[in-house]
Design an enzyme around this catalytic site. Sequence first.
Site, PDB file in Angstrom:
ATOM      1  N   CYS A 102       4.355   1.543   5.206  1.00 51.64           N
ATOM      2  CA  CYS A 102       3.741   0.452   4.464  1.00 51.64           C
ATOM      3  C   CYS A 102       4.680  -0.068   3.384  1.00 51.64           C
ATOM      4  O   CYS A 102       5.737  -0.609   3.690  1.00 51.64           O
ATOM      5  CB  CYS A 102       2.397   0.913   3.906  1.00 51.64           C
ATOM      6  SG  CYS A 102       1.342  -0.397   3.247  1.00 51.64           S
ATOM      7  N   ALA A 103       4.350   0.075   2.118  1.00 50.91           N
ATOM      8  CA  ALA A 103       5.216  -0.368   1.022  1.00 50.91           C
ATOM      9  C   ALA A 103       6.260   0.682   0.663  1.00 50.91           C
ATOM     10  O   ALA A 103       7.233   0.379  -0.030  1.00 50.91           O
ATOM     11  CB  ALA A 103       4.376  -0.711  -0.205  1.00 50.91           C
TER      12      ALA A 103
END
Length: 181
Positions: A102-103
């Site tokens: 994800c991030a």
Amino acid sequence: MATVLVPLAQGCEELEAVTIIDLLRRAGVAVVVAGLEAGPVTASRGVVLLPEITLDAVLDRDFEMVVLPGGLGGAQRLEADRRIAALLRNMAERGRYVAAICAAPKVLASAGLLNDRAATAYPGILDGQADIRLSSAAVVRDGTFITSRGPGTAMDFALTLIEILCGRSIRDEVEAALQRS
């Protein structure tokens, strides 16, 4: 038995963190869940997670893999933590596995670990970084670096980590019990 560190920061993505921890443990992997500081971690959607130990208490341990859950707030806190950057660089120097979803791939990029590597992340997180070969695949493996896109790819990501650590047959056993198809 493989040993994996999953560091948790305030604002992490709970779906990713829990999926990674749960599936690795189903495969028989020893997972150490460590908070950046002592106490509960409130994840991005308000779910409260309780790390088993603090990061400081495990920094001298030897892990086969470190896996960073995403969530923008959690990834920003991981990225700002000098201990995490040092740990990731040390793992990379020793040829150990480093994974992020994800991030969290931005943490790897900030540590200089994705230069000239293929990677994926939540859309927009790695944009503008010309030295990274950005992919839209759900999971990307480049040597000992594994990245994934987001909550919807968390199960594929965790199963890939199982295959790397435990082999295809264990991955297949875990996946079959999940009744995905």
